[in-house]
Design a protein around this motif. Structure first.
Motif, mmCIF file in Angstrom:
data_model
loop_
_atom_site.group_PDB
_atom_site.id
_atom_site.type_symbol
_atom_site.label_atom_id
_atom_site.label_comp_id
_atom_site.label_asym_id
_atom_site.label_seq_id
_atom_site.Cartn_x
_atom_site.Cartn_y
_atom_site.Cartn_z
ATOM 1 N N LYS A 7 -7.868 16.454 31.179
ATOM 2 C CA LYS A 7 -9.087 15.952 31.393
ATOM 3 C C LYS A 7 -9.460 17.059 32.558
ATOM 4 O O LYS A 7 -8.411 17.104 33.607
ATOM 5 N N ASP A 51 -13.486 16.657 36.635
ATOM 6 C CA ASP A 51 -14.934 15.962 37.144
ATOM 7 C C ASP A 51 -14.786 14.656 36.265
ATOM 8 O O ASP A 51 -15.444 13.696 36.419
ATOM 9 N N GLN A 52 -13.652 14.399 34.821
ATOM 10 C CA GLN A 52 -13.617 13.416 33.900
ATOM 11 C C GLN A 52 -12.595 12.395 34.506
ATOM 12 O O GLN A 52 -12.963 11.259 34.227
ATOM 13 N N GLN A 53 -11.447 12.954 34.926
ATOM 14 C CA GLN A 53 -11.232 11.979 36.129
ATOM 15 C C GLN A 53 -11.602 11.230 37.009
ATOM 16 O O GLN A 53 -11.555 10.368 37.166
ATOM 17 N N ARG A 71 -14.987 10.399 37.072
ATOM 18 C CA ARG A 71 -16.202 9.673 36.838
ATOM 19 C C ARG A 71 -15.036 8.961 36.031
ATOM 20 O O ARG A 71 -15.508 6.976 36.397
#
Length: 130
Positions: A112, A115-117, A119
């Motif tokens: 990930k 940014d994905q983490q 979110r």
């Protein structure tokens, strides 16, 4: 010295255990490194496949290893367990991770982005608040 094509890494808080192996699965080295030593070692090591168990910290290290030119394979921890050959310790886990990553039908976790983490953290906090 034989060419290392796979490095299995058991991540921990302060010390990482590495297991380097050839394409045929023959062990080349086993090392225990601190975080700064690990970063320097991987930066100096020729590009190869790096395998680790998927956990929140592994996503950070996957991004770092890819930045250094390595290919990263992250494996769910319950897929690694059957490959531990002896008592559970960091060295045995690193070896099992390297072994599991060579299996043709192994399922891997996609690393990930930061940014994905972030979110995902916001989503979990929101779910707890609800």
């Amino acid at each position: 010295m034989e060419e290392v094509t796979m490095i299995g890494i058991d991540l921990a808080k302060n010390v990482f255990q590495l297991h380097g192996a050839t394409a045929e699965g023959q062990p080349v080295f086993r090392r225990k490194l601190t975080r700064p030593q690990f970063q320097r070692f991987m930066a100096a090591h020729p590009a190869c496949t790096v395998a680790m168990e998927a956990c929140p910290g592994a996503h950070y290290w996957a991004r770092e290893m890819e930045r250094l030119g390595h290919t990263v394979k992250m494996i769910s921890p319950h897929y690694v367990t059957p490959y531990v050959k002896r008592q559970k310790n960091d060295a045995a886990d690193a070896e099992a991770i390297a072994e599991a990553a060579t299996r043709p039908h192994m399922r891997f976790v996609e690393p990930k982005s930061a940014d994905q983490q972030s979110r995902a953290v916001v989503f979990r906090v929101r779910q707890m608040a609800i």
